[in-house]
Write a protein that holds these residues in place. Structure first.
Motif, PDB file in Angstrom:
ATOM      1  N   ASN A   1      -6.527   8.420   0.608  1.00  0.00           N
ATOM      2  CA  ASN A   1      -6.798   9.800   0.192  1.00  0.00           C
ATOM      3  C   ASN A   1      -5.553  10.677   0.123  1.00  0.00           C
ATOM      4  OD1 ASN A   1      -9.698   9.475   0.031  1.00  0.00           O
ATOM      5  ND2 ASN A   1      -9.679   9.402   2.284  1.00  0.00           N
ATOM      6  N   ARG A   2      -4.397  10.063  -0.089  1.00  0.00           N
ATOM      7  CA  ARG A   2      -3.188  10.862  -0.245  1.00  0.00           C
ATOM      8  C   ARG A   2      -3.117  11.420  -1.666  1.00  0.00           C
ATOM      9  NH1 ARG A   2       1.220   6.616   0.992  1.00  0.00           N
ATOM     10  NH2 ARG A   2      -0.410   5.319   0.045  1.00  0.00           N
ATOM     11  N   SER A   3      -2.330  12.451  -1.824  1.00  0.00           N
ATOM     12  CA  SER A   3      -2.155  13.049  -3.146  1.00  0.00           C
ATOM     13  C   SER A   3      -0.666  13.240  -3.423  1.00  0.00           C
ATOM     14  CB  SER A   3      -2.884  14.396  -3.241  1.00  0.00           C
ATOM     15  OG  SER A   3      -2.405  15.293  -2.250  1.00  0.00           O
ATOM     16  N   VAL A   4      -0.346  13.353  -4.688  1.00  0.00           N
ATOM     17  CA  VAL A   4       1.041  13.553  -5.103  1.00  0.00           C
ATOM     18  C   VAL A   4       1.434  15.012  -4.876  1.00  0.00           C
ATOM     19  CG1 VAL A   4       2.668  13.407  -7.023  1.00  0.00           C
ATOM     20  CG2 VAL A   4       0.816  11.719  -6.819  1.00  0.00           C
ATOM     21  N   GLN A   5       2.582  15.233  -4.236  1.00  0.00           N
ATOM     22  CA  GLN A   5       3.076  16.582  -3.971  1.00  0.00           C
ATOM     23  C   GLN A   5       3.642  17.196  -5.255  1.00  0.00           C
ATOM     24  OE1 GLN A   5       2.470  17.739  -0.773  1.00  0.00           O
ATOM     25  NE2 GLN A   5       1.441  15.734  -0.708  1.00  0.00           N
ATOM     26  N   ALA A   6       3.930  18.470  -5.218  1.00  0.00           N
ATOM     27  CA  ALA A   6       4.419  19.185  -6.400  1.00  0.00           C
ATOM     28  C   ALA A   6       5.716  18.591  -6.930  1.00  0.00           C
ATOM     29  CB  ALA A   6       4.619  20.659  -6.060  1.00  0.00           C
ATOM     30  N   ASP A   7       6.540  18.022  -6.039  1.00  0.00           N
ATOM     31  CA  ASP A   7       7.809  17.436  -6.479  1.00  0.00           C
ATOM     32  C   ASP A   7       7.676  15.966  -6.879  1.00  0.00           C
ATOM     33  OD1 ASP A   7       7.389  16.228  -4.043  1.00  0.00           O
ATOM     34  OD2 ASP A   7       9.315  16.827  -3.162  1.00  0.00           O
ATOM     35  N   GLY A   8       6.442  15.462  -6.909  1.00  0.00           N
ATOM     36  CA  GLY A   8       6.198  14.081  -7.305  1.00  0.00           C
ATOM     37  C   GLY A   8       6.214  13.083  -6.168  1.00  0.00           C
ATOM     38  N   SER A   9       6.552  13.536  -4.962  1.00  0.00           N
ATOM     39  CA  SER A   9       6.629  12.635  -3.810  1.00  0.00           C
ATOM     40  C   SER A   9       5.248  12.407  -3.205  1.00  0.00           C
ATOM     41  CB  SER A   9       7.571  13.203  -2.750  1.00  0.00           C
ATOM     42  OG  SER A   9       7.045  14.410  -2.214  1.00  0.00           O
ATOM     43  N   VAL A  10       5.194  11.410  -2.328  1.00  0.00           N
ATOM     44  CA  VAL A  10       3.947  11.037  -1.660  1.00  0.00           C
ATOM     45  C   VAL A  10       4.215  10.867  -0.174  1.00  0.00           C
ATOM     46  CG1 VAL A  10       2.167   9.262  -1.466  1.00  0.00           C
ATOM     47  CG2 VAL A  10       3.027   9.907  -3.720  1.00  0.00           C
ATOM     48  N   GLU A  11       3.302  11.340   0.632  1.00  0.00           N
ATOM     49  CA  GLU A  11       3.421  11.182   2.087  1.00  0.00           C
ATOM     50  C   GLU A  11       3.526   9.698   2.447  1.00  0.00           C
ATOM     51  OE1 GLU A  11       0.688  11.953   6.108  1.00  0.00           O
ATOM     52  OE2 GLU A  11      -0.012  12.544   4.099  1.00  0.00           O
ATOM     53  N   HIS A  12       4.483   9.378   3.327  1.00  0.00           N
ATOM     54  CA  HIS A  12       4.654   8.004   3.787  1.00  0.00           C
ATOM     55  C   HIS A  12       3.448   7.567   4.616  1.00  0.00           C
ATOM     56  CE1 HIS A  12       6.532   4.390   5.405  1.00  0.00           C
ATOM     57  NE2 HIS A  12       6.245   4.828   6.632  1.00  0.00           N
ATOM     58  N   LEU A  13       3.013   6.351   4.422  1.00  0.00           N
ATOM     59  CA  LEU A  13       1.866   5.815   5.151  1.00  0.00           C
ATOM     60  C   LEU A  13       2.372   5.017   6.348  1.00  0.00           C
ATOM     61  CD1 LEU A  13      -1.253   5.724   4.849  1.00  0.00           C
ATOM     62  CD2 LEU A  13      -0.969   3.526   3.705  1.00  0.00           C
ATOM     63  N   ASP A  14       2.025   5.434   7.546  1.00  0.00           N
ATOM     64  CA  ASP A  14       2.484   4.760   8.761  1.00  0.00           C
ATOM     65  C   ASP A  14       1.686   3.472   8.957  1.00  0.00           C
ATOM     66  OD1 ASP A  14       3.842   4.282  11.113  1.00  0.00           O
ATOM     67  OD2 ASP A  14       2.403   5.401  12.327  1.00  0.00           O
ATOM     68  N   SER A  15       2.313   2.350   8.649  1.00  0.00           N
ATOM     69  CA  SER A  15       1.620   1.048   8.735  1.00  0.00           C
ATOM     70  C   SER A  15       2.604  -0.006   9.216  1.00  0.00           C
ATOM     71  CB  SER A  15       1.058   0.666   7.365  1.00  0.00           C
ATOM     72  OG  SER A  15       2.065   0.779   6.370  1.00  0.00           O
ATOM     73  N   PRO A  16       2.996   0.067  10.472  1.00  0.00           N
ATOM     74  CA  PRO A  16       4.066  -0.802  10.986  1.00  0.00           C
ATOM     75  C   PRO A  16       3.643  -2.263  11.147  1.00  0.00           C
ATOM     76  CG  PRO A  16       3.076   0.448  12.773  1.00  0.00           C
ATOM     77  CD  PRO A  16       2.475   0.974  11.502  1.00  0.00           C
ATOM     78  N   VAL A  17       4.654  -3.125  11.156  1.00  0.00           N
ATOM     79  CA  VAL A  17       4.473  -4.547  11.464  1.00  0.00           C
ATOM     80  C   VAL A  17       4.693  -4.737  12.963  1.00  0.00           C
ATOM     81  CG1 VAL A  17       5.434  -6.858  11.098  1.00  0.00           C
ATOM     82  CG2 VAL A  17       5.225  -5.266   9.170  1.00  0.00           C
ATOM     83  N   ASN A  18       3.896  -5.575  13.588  1.00  0.00           N
ATOM     84  CA  ASN A  18       4.091  -5.907  14.994  1.00  0.00           C
ATOM     85  C   ASN A  18       5.295  -6.840  15.103  1.00  0.00           C
ATOM     86  OD1 ASN A  18       3.933  -7.292  17.566  1.00  0.00           O
ATOM     87  ND2 ASN A  18       1.855  -6.498  17.762  1.00  0.00           N
ATOM     88  N   MET A  19       6.376  -6.351  15.689  1.00  0.00           N
ATOM     89  CA  MET A  19       7.623  -7.117  15.712  1.00  0.00           C
ATOM     90  C   MET A  19       7.583  -8.279  16.701  1.00  0.00           C
ATOM     91  SD  MET A  19       9.148  -5.524  13.350  1.00  0.00           S
ATOM     92  CE  MET A  19      10.865  -6.028  13.387  1.00  0.00           C
ATOM     93  N   GLU A  20       6.579  -8.336  17.547  1.00  0.00           N
ATOM     94  CA  GLU A  20       6.437  -9.444  18.493  1.00  0.00           C
ATOM     95  C   GLU A  20       5.613 -10.589  17.915  1.00  0.00           C
ATOM     96  OE1 GLU A  20       8.043  -9.447  21.374  1.00  0.00           O
ATOM     97  OE2 GLU A  20       8.844  -7.454  20.852  1.00  0.00           O
ATOM     98  N   THR A  21       4.632 -10.243  17.077  1.00  0.00           N
ATOM     99  CA  THR A  21       3.725 -11.273  16.549  1.00  0.00           C
ATOM    100  C   THR A  21       3.829 -11.465  15.038  1.00  0.00           C
ATOM    101  OG1 THR A  21       1.894  -9.725  16.134  1.00  0.00           O
ATOM    102  CG2 THR A  21       2.076 -10.670  18.361  1.00  0.00           C
ATOM    103  N   GLY A  22       4.424 -10.503  14.338  1.00  0.00           N
ATOM    104  CA  GLY A  22       4.494 -10.574  12.884  1.00  0.00           C
ATOM    105  C   GLY A  22       3.250 -10.065  12.181  1.00  0.00           C
ATOM    106  N   ALA A  23       2.268  -9.583  12.920  1.00  0.00           N
ATOM    107  CA  ALA A  23       1.014  -9.127  12.320  1.00  0.00           C
ATOM    108  C   ALA A  23       1.221  -7.828  11.549  1.00  0.00           C
ATOM    109  CB  ALA A  23      -0.042  -8.934  13.403  1.00  0.00           C
ATOM    110  N   PHE A  24       0.490  -7.666  10.448  1.00  0.00           N
ATOM    111  CA  PHE A  24       0.574  -6.451   9.647  1.00  0.00           C
ATOM    112  C   PHE A  24      -0.596  -5.524   9.956  1.00  0.00           C
ATOM    113  CE2 PHE A  24      -1.239  -9.833   6.881  1.00  0.00           C
ATOM    114  CZ  PHE A  24      -2.522  -9.347   6.704  1.00  0.00           C
ATOM    115  N   THR A  25      -0.463  -4.271   9.561  1.00  0.00           N
ATOM    116  CA  THR A  25      -1.513  -3.270   9.754  1.00  0.00           C
ATOM    117  C   THR A  25      -2.716  -3.593   8.873  1.00  0.00           C
ATOM    118  OG1 THR A  25       0.066  -1.535  10.310  1.00  0.00           O
ATOM    119  CG2 THR A  25      -2.071  -0.830   9.473  1.00  0.00           C
ATOM    120  N   THR A  26      -3.905  -3.496   9.445  1.00  0.00           N
ATOM    121  CA  THR A  26      -5.125  -3.832   8.685  1.00  0.00           C
ATOM    122  C   THR A  26      -6.035  -2.636   8.443  1.00  0.00           C
ATOM    123  OG1 THR A  26      -6.267  -4.443  10.744  1.00  0.00           O
ATOM    124  CG2 THR A  26      -5.134  -6.211   9.542  1.00  0.00           C
TER     125      THR A  26
END
Length: 618
Positions: free
Chosen positions: A523-548
Motif C-alpha cells: 500500500n505504498r504510494s509514489v511521492q511528489a518527487d517520484g520516490s518511494v518509501e523503502h520497505l524494511d525487509s531484512p535478511v536473517n544474517m545467521e540463517t539466510g532466511a528472507f522476510t515473508t
C-alpha cells in the motif's frame, strides 16, 4: 534402436560435404518422430513463460576443458533436465529443471577438445594435449589458458596449438554436440537448440556473440573468431547460411567488458557506422544479454547516480583486467538510447534490442543460478571451493567473489518447442531474470481499459488490441499509449517490492531517460518527487532466511506516460524488483565458515527485466 540409428545418421549427414540445404532437408526427413512429437506438444494460445539457458560451456570449450570440465553436451542436457551430475568435483543438481537450453561452446576450439577427449585420435598423445588433459592445479591451468586461449583470442596470432588436426576435427566436435542436442529434444517438455559462441575480443574488448539456430538446418562448421574477428564478418556468414535455408540469430553478451566497442560510434575499421552496418545488426541481433556471471550490464552507479537500484552485481573488479574501465557506452540502457539517436539521425536503429540472460557457466552446468546452490562455483579450478572463491580470480575477468551465478532467459511462447521458443527470441517477446523464476509480461496500446480484474483478462486484451513487449507501437493520433504490466514472484522466493517502467527518448538531440514506479507492494504510494518509501525487509544474517510478511506475490498496473509526446520517439521497458535475499557469499559464510572481505555484498535484491516496446512517429 531405431532412434539411435536415426541420430547416428543425422550425425553422419552433418559431417558430409555438400550443400547446407541438402544436409538440413535430409536431417528433417529423418526426424519424423520429432515432427510428430512437435505436432502433439501442448499449445496455449495465450502463451506460457518458459525459462532457459542460452549461454553455457561444456568440455568442448577449451578454456573450460583446461579448468577441469569433463561434462559433455549430453551430460549438460541431463543436468538441465534435473539429473544429478559430477560438476566441478562434486555431485550436484539443479533445484528445478529447465524448459530449454542452447549449449554455446566456443567455435574456436571444437577441434582441439575433440582430439583431447578421444584416445587414439591423431594428436591425442601430443605433450601439450596431455598437459591440458592432466592439469590438476590452478597455477598450471592458468598458464595453459593464457598461452593457448587468451593470447590467440586477443591477438589473432597462432590460433591453434600444434596438436590441432584441422577442420575435420572441428566437424567431429561440432557433430558430437549436434547429436546430443537431437537426442535430448523432447517437444512439449524440454527444448534443445543448436548453438555456438563466436568469441572475438579485439584488444581484449569483449564482442562475443552466441549464435542460435531454429532447427536442424545447420552448417558443416561453425564460424569462429579465427575465421573473422569483426562482427560484420559474422553477419556476412550468417546471411550466407540464411541464403542456404538456415534460420539463426546472434545474441551479444558482456557489453560491460566491451571497452566501448559494443555500442560504438565507429566500426572496427574506424569508420562511422554505415546504413548497411545498422540494417544488418538490427536484422541479425534481436536480443542482447542483460546479465550473466560476469556482471549486470543494464546500468552502473557512476553513470546512473539517480537510479537507486543501479548498484547491482556490477562486477567492479572487471576494471582491474585488460584496461576494461567502465564507461557509459558499455551498458545496455545507454545502447537503447543511442539506438534512438541513430534512428533520429539516420532512420535506422542498430541497437533495437530485446533482453536475454545467461550464465556463461564453464562447468557444463546450465542455469545453475540459485544463490543457495552455488557451492561448486562456475569456472573450474578457479572457484571450485568456498576457500577458492574467497582468494582466487576468474583469470582475466574478475575476482571470484565479485561474480554471480548468472541469469535466466524467459520467453513467452505458445508451446515448448524449438520453433516457438526461437520465434519468441526473434520477436523479442522475452524477459531476463537475475536468477529467480520471476515472470513479467507487458503490453502497450491505445484505447485499453484502466484496469483488468485478472491476468487472463489483461492478456486477452493485450493480444487482441495491443503490442507485446519486443514490438513497435502504432503511430499515435495524439493519445498516449497505455502500458499494461504484470509480474509474479518466484514460487520458492520472496515477494515482490515493485514494478518500474524505464523510458528513454531523444529531445532536441539529447538522449534522455526517466524511471517510473508504477506498481508498489504494501500500500505504498509514489511521492511528489517520484520516490518511494523503502520497505524494511531484512535478511536473517545467521540463517539466510528472507522476510515473508512483506511485499506482494503478484503486482499489476495499467500506466499512461504523463509526458508522452506523439512527435517524439521513445522506448519503454519494465524492471521488477524482488525483496532482499541472501547472496551466495553469505551462504558460503554460513555453510563453509569462510569470511569474505567486508566490502563484498552478502545480500541482494534480485530482479527481472522485460524487453522494451518502441514508439516511432512518422
Amino acid at each position: 534402436m531405431k532412434f539411435s540409428i536415426l541420430l547416428l545418421s543425422v550425425g553422419f549427414l552433418i559431417s558430409c560435404k555438400g550443400d547446407n540445404k541438402e544436409v538440413g532437408s535430409a536431417a528433417r526427413e529423418m526426424s519424423s518422430q520429432t515432427s510428430e512429437a512437435v505436432e502433439k506438444a501442448p499449445v496455449n494460445p495465450l502463451k506460457e513463460a518458459y525459462f532457459g539457458e542460452t549461454h553455457v560451456h561444456t568440455s568442448a570449450s577449451m578454456d573450460a576443458f583446461i579448468g577441469g570440465n569433463r561434462i559433455t553436451a549430453d551430460d549438460a542436457y541431463r543436468f538441465a533436465k534435473g539429473e544429478e551430475m559430477q560438476v566441478n568435483g562434486s555431485l550436484h543438481k539443479l533445484k528445478r529443471p529447465l524448459d530449454f537450453v542452447a549449449i554455446s561452446d566456443h567455435a574456436e576450439y571444437f577441434g582441439e577438445t575433440y582430439t583431447m577427449m578421444n584416445p587414439g585420435s591423431p594428436g591425442y598423445d601430443d605433450p601439450i594435449a596431455t598437459q591440458m588433459r592432466e592439469v590438476d592445479n590452478l597455477e598450471d591451468g592458468l598458464a595453459l589458458f593464457v598461452q593457448y586461449v587468451v593470447k590467440p583470442n586477443r591477438t589473432g596470432d597462432k590460433p591453434h596449438p600444434d596438436f590441432w588436426q584441422g577442420p575435420e576435427s572441428i566437424k567431429s566436435g561440432w557433430r558430437k554436440n549436434f547429436v546430443a542436442t537431437e537426442r535430448h529434444y523432447e517437444p512439449g517438455k524440454f527444448t534443445t537448440l543448436h548453438a555456438f559462441e563466436w568469441s572475438s575480443a579485439p584488444n581484449a574488448g569483449n564482442l562475443h556473440r552466441n549464435v542460435i539456430f531454429r532447427d536442424t538446418l545447420v552448417p558443416d562448421l561453425p564460424f569462429s573468431a579465427i575465421d573473422g574477428r569483426d562482427p560484420r564478418e559474422l553477419w556476412t556468414w550468417m546471411q550466407q547460411q540464411m541464403d542456404q535455408g538456415s534460420t539463426l540469430l546472434a545474441i551479444p553478451h558482456n557489453s560491460n567488458g566491451s571497452k566501448g566497442l559494443m555500442f560504438p560510434e565507429k566500426d572496427l575499421s574506424d569508420q562511422p557506422l554505415s546504413q548497411e552496418y545498422m540494417r544488418t545488426r538490427n536484422k541479425m541481433e534481436p536480443l542482447i544479454e542483460m546479465m550473466q556471471i560476469k556482471g549486470n550490464s543494464e546500468v552502473y552507479p557512476k553513470f546512473w547516480p539517480n537510479d537507486e537500484f543501479a548498484n547491482f552485481e556490477t562486477a567492479e573488479s572487471i576494471q582491474n583486467y585488460s584496461d576494461r574501465t567502465f564507461e557509459e557506452r558499455n551498458f545496455v540502457r545507454y545502447g537503447l538510447k543511442r539506438g534512438l539517436k541513430y534512428q533520429e539521425d539516420f532512420t535506422m536503429n542498430p541497437f533495437k534490442y530485446g533482453f536475454a540472460g545467461g550464465t556463461d557457466n564453464h562447468n557444463g552446468a546450465p542455469s545453475n543460478v540459485e544463490e543457495d546452490n552455488y557451492s561448486v562455483g562456475s569456472h573450474g579450478l578457479a572457484d571450485q571451493t568456498a576457500e577458492a572463491r574467497v582468494n582466487n580470480a576468474i583469470d582475466g575477468w574478475a575476482t571470484a567473489y565479485d561474480i554471480n551465478p548468472g541469469a535466466l532467459t524467459g520467453v513467452w511462447a505458445d508451446s515448448n518447442t524449438r520453433g516457438a521458443i526461437w520465434d519468441a527470441m526473434k520477436n523479442k517477446e522475452t524477459f531476463t531474470t537475475s536468477g529467480p523464476r520471476i515472470k513479467v509480461r507487458m503490453f502497450a496500446g491505445y484505447g485499453l481499459a484502466d484496469r483488468y480484474d485478472s491476468y487472463q483478462g489483461m492478456v486477452e486484451a493485450g493480444l487482441a488490441n495491443a503490442t507485446p513487449m519486443g514490438g513497435d507501437l502504432p503511430v499515435s493520433s495524439g493519445d498516449a499509449p497505455k502500458i499494461m504490466v504484470w509480474a509474479q514472484k518466484d514460487p520458492i522466493g520472496p515477494n515482490l517490492d515493485r514494478i518500474q517502467i524505464i523510458k528513454g527518448w531523444v529531445e532536441n538531440g539529447k538522449m534522455m531517460e526517466k524511471i517510473y514506479n508504477v506498481a508498489l507492494s504494501d500500500n505504498r504510494s509514489v511521492q511528489a518527487d517520484g520516490s518511494v518509501e523503502h520497505l524494511d525487509s531484512p535478511v536473517n544474517m545467521e540463517t539466510g532466511a528472507f522476510t515473508t510478511d512483506k511485499g506482494a506475490p503478484e503486482l499489476t498496473a495499467v500506466w499512461e506516460d504523463p509526458n508522452f509526446n506523439p512527435a517524439q520517439q521513445a522506448f519503454y521497458y519494465s524492471r521488477v524488483i524482488q525483496l532482499p535475499t541472501a547472496r551466495w557469499t553469505l551462504w558460503d559464510e554460513i555453510r563453509e565458515g569462510v569470511t569474505f572481505p567486508e566490502s563484498v555484498a552478502r545480500t541482494l535484491q534480485e530482479r527481472a527485466w522485460g524487453s522494451p516496446v518502441w514508439y516511432t512517429p512518422n
